[in-house]
Design a protein around this motif. Structure first.
Motif, PDB file in Angstrom:
ATOM      1  N   LEU A  10       0.841  -1.193   0.000  1.00 18.88           N
ATOM      2  CA  LEU A  10       0.000   0.000   0.000  1.00 18.88           C
ATOM      3  C   LEU A  10       0.877   1.243   0.000  1.00 18.88           C
ATOM      4  O   LEU A  10       1.687   1.428   0.913  1.00 18.88           O
ATOM      5  CB  LEU A  10      -0.909   0.018   1.244  1.00 18.88           C
ATOM      6  CG  LEU A  10      -1.675   1.324   1.496  1.00 18.88           C
ATOM      7  CD1 LEU A  10      -2.698   1.582   0.386  1.00 18.88           C
ATOM      8  CD2 LEU A  10      -2.355   1.297   2.863  1.00 18.88           C
ATOM      9  N   ALA A  11       0.730   2.079  -1.020  1.00 16.77           N
ATOM     10  CA  ALA A  11       1.406   3.380  -1.063  1.00 16.77           C
ATOM     11  C   ALA A  11       0.330   4.437  -0.843  1.00 16.77           C
ATOM     12  O   ALA A  11      -0.542   4.644  -1.688  1.00 16.77           O
ATOM     13  CB  ALA A  11       2.111   3.588  -2.394  1.00 16.77           C
ATOM     14  N   ASP A  42       9.392   5.581  -1.987  1.00 17.73           N
ATOM     15  CA  ASP A  42       9.771   4.471  -1.101  1.00 17.73           C
ATOM     16  C   ASP A  42       9.270   3.128  -1.636  1.00 17.73           C
ATOM     17  O   ASP A  42       9.971   2.123  -1.557  1.00 17.73           O
ATOM     18  CB  ASP A  42       9.239   4.703   0.313  1.00 17.73           C
ATOM     19  CG  ASP A  42       9.942   5.855   1.024  1.00 17.73           C
ATOM     20  OD1 ASP A  42      11.025   6.287   0.565  1.00 17.73           O
ATOM     21  OD2 ASP A  42       9.400   6.340   2.035  1.00 17.73           O
ATOM     22  N   LEU A  43       8.057   3.125  -2.176  1.00 19.10           N
ATOM     23  CA  LEU A  43       7.522   1.901  -2.778  1.00 19.10           C
ATOM     24  C   LEU A  43       8.430   1.431  -3.908  1.00 19.10           C
ATOM     25  O   LEU A  43       8.838   0.262  -3.954  1.00 19.10           O
ATOM     26  CB  LEU A  43       6.104   2.125  -3.306  1.00 19.10           C
ATOM     27  CG  LEU A  43       5.551   1.010  -4.205  1.00 19.10           C
ATOM     28  CD1 LEU A  43       5.303  -0.261  -3.419  1.00 19.10           C
ATOM     29  CD2 LEU A  43       4.286   1.473  -4.904  1.00 19.10           C
ATOM     30  N   LYS A  63      -2.852  10.831  -5.183  1.00 16.88           N
ATOM     31  CA  LYS A  63      -2.316  12.128  -4.764  1.00 16.88           C
ATOM     32  C   LYS A  63      -1.306  11.948  -3.638  1.00 16.88           C
ATOM     33  O   LYS A  63      -1.647  12.009  -2.469  1.00 16.88           O
ATOM     34  CB  LYS A  63      -3.451  13.054  -4.299  1.00 16.88           C
ATOM     35  CG  LYS A  63      -4.642  13.127  -5.221  1.00 16.88           C
ATOM     36  CD  LYS A  63      -4.325  13.827  -6.512  1.00 16.88           C
ATOM     37  CE  LYS A  63      -5.601  14.032  -7.303  1.00 16.88           C
ATOM     38  NZ  LYS A  63      -5.462  13.891  -8.701  1.00 16.88           N
ATOM     39  N   MET A  64      -0.052  11.699  -4.022  1.00 19.31           N
ATOM     40  CA  MET A  64       1.022  11.545  -3.043  1.00 19.31           C
ATOM     41  C   MET A  64       2.134  12.540  -3.371  1.00 19.31           C
ATOM     42  O   MET A  64       2.336  12.882  -4.536  1.00 19.31           O
ATOM     43  CB  MET A  64       1.603  10.120  -3.090  1.00 19.31           C
ATOM     44  CG  MET A  64       0.667   9.030  -2.676  1.00 19.31           C
ATOM     45  SD  MET A  64       1.474   7.406  -2.662  1.00 19.31           S
ATOM     46  CE  MET A  64       1.679   7.081  -4.421  1.00 19.31           C
ATOM     47  N   PRO A  65       2.877  12.974  -2.351  1.00 13.14           N
ATOM     48  CA  PRO A  65       4.021  13.860  -2.612  1.00 13.14           C
ATOM     49  C   PRO A  65       5.179  13.087  -3.240  1.00 13.14           C
ATOM     50  O   PRO A  65       5.225  11.862  -3.158  1.00 13.14           O
ATOM     51  CB  PRO A  65       4.394  14.356  -1.210  1.00 13.14           C
ATOM     52  CG  PRO A  65       3.929  13.281  -0.285  1.00 13.14           C
ATOM     53  CD  PRO A  65       2.702  12.682  -0.932  1.00 13.14           C
ATOM     54  N   MET A  66       6.069  13.792  -3.852  1.00 18.19           N
ATOM     55  CA  MET A  66       7.309  13.278  -4.464  1.00 18.19           C
ATOM     56  C   MET A  66       7.057  12.463  -5.729  1.00 18.19           C
ATOM     57  O   MET A  66       7.705  12.678  -6.730  1.00 18.19           O
ATOM     58  CB  MET A  66       8.158  12.472  -3.466  1.00 18.19           C
ATOM     59  CG  MET A  66       8.573  13.285  -2.256  1.00 18.19           C
ATOM     60  SD  MET A  66       9.838  12.544  -1.226  1.00 18.19           S
ATOM     61  CE  MET A  66       9.148  10.998  -0.736  1.00 18.19           C
ATOM     62  N   MET A  67       6.151  11.503  -5.684  1.00 17.99           N
ATOM     63  CA  MET A  67       5.823  10.686  -6.857  1.00 17.99           C
ATOM     64  C   MET A  67       4.359  10.302  -6.727  1.00 17.99           C
ATOM     65  O   MET A  67       3.986   9.551  -5.829  1.00 17.99           O
ATOM     66  CB  MET A  67       6.707   9.438  -6.908  1.00 17.99           C
ATOM     67  CG  MET A  67       6.368   8.489  -8.043  1.00 17.99           C
ATOM     68  SD  MET A  67       7.327   6.955  -8.009  1.00 17.99           S
ATOM     69  CE  MET A  67       8.693   7.425  -9.052  1.00 17.99           C
ATOM     70  N   ASP A  75       6.001   3.647 -13.683  1.00 17.49           N
ATOM     71  CA  ASP A  75       7.278   3.007 -13.340  1.00 17.49           C
ATOM     72  C   ASP A  75       7.109   1.516 -13.046  1.00 17.49           C
ATOM     73  O   ASP A  75       7.949   0.701 -13.432  1.00 17.49           O
ATOM     74  CB  ASP A  75       7.929   3.704 -12.144  1.00 17.49           C
ATOM     75  CG  ASP A  75       8.543   5.047 -12.518  1.00 17.49           C
ATOM     76  OD1 ASP A  75       8.540   5.411 -13.715  1.00 17.49           O
ATOM     77  OD2 ASP A  75       9.029   5.742 -11.597  1.00 17.49           O
ATOM     78  N   ILE A  76       6.028   1.159 -12.362  1.00 16.60           N
ATOM     79  CA  ILE A  76       5.772  -0.256 -12.065  1.00 16.60           C
ATOM     80  C   ILE A  76       5.588  -1.037 -13.362  1.00 16.60           C
ATOM     81  O   ILE A  76       6.168  -2.107 -13.548  1.00 16.60           O
ATOM     82  CB  ILE A  76       4.536  -0.426 -11.151  1.00 16.60           C
ATOM     83  CG1 ILE A  76       4.832   0.111  -9.745  1.00 16.60           C
ATOM     84  CG2 ILE A  76       4.099  -1.887 -11.085  1.00 16.60           C
ATOM     85  CD1 ILE A  76       3.599   0.275  -8.862  1.00 16.60           C
TER      86      ILE A  76
END
Length: 147
Positions: A10-11, A42-43, A63-67, A75-76
């Protein structure tokens, strides 16, 4: 073939939402282990390093910071190792154009965050039954999972 214990990644940047999710996950009748990340960076670091067990399913907040979830999903799907790993978008928003884009990018399902704990348990159970089913490859469910 069903696994006896699912590795759920879970991200999600909101700590309350992560707690809500992990508590609900523990209460459904599908044994699982959760790996939590508060951002996509981190994920992705864990996915590319191979330090944890392989995910059976990945839940991504948009809606997450950084990525954000879009970047993370791209990317996955660029990693051959995870091309068939179910990725479920887990978001409060509901924008048809975004949902269509996510489906085109390779998301497996779209789960709109419910307002109640019992609804979340029901929806997670539905998602994990899909992930753990040998029929997953043969039957395409509705892309948007809701109550």
């Amino acid at each position: 073939m069903s696994k006896t214990l699912l590795n759920v990644y879970l991200a999600e940047d909101d700590s309350d939402d992560r707690l809500f999710f992990s508590d609900a996950l523990r209460e459904i009748p599908i044994p699982s282990r959760i790996f939590e990340y508060n951002n996509g960076v981190d994920l992705m670091s864990d996915l590319t390093s191979g330090t944890n067990e392989e995910p059976d399913v990945i839940f991504l907040d948009l809606k997450m910071p950084m990525m954000d979830g879009f970047e993370c999903l791209a990317d996955i799907r660029d990693l051959a190792k995870y091309v068939n790993t179910p990725v479920i978008i887990y978001s409060t928003s509901y924008h048809p154009k975004e949902i269509d884009r996510l489906k085109e990018m390779g998301a497996s399902l779209y789960l709109q965050k419910p307002s109640s704990y019992n609804q979340l348990k029901t929806l997670l159970h539905k998602c994990l039954r899909y992930v753990n089913s040998s029929e997953r490859i043969k039957v395409e469910p509705e892309f948007v999972i809701s109550i």
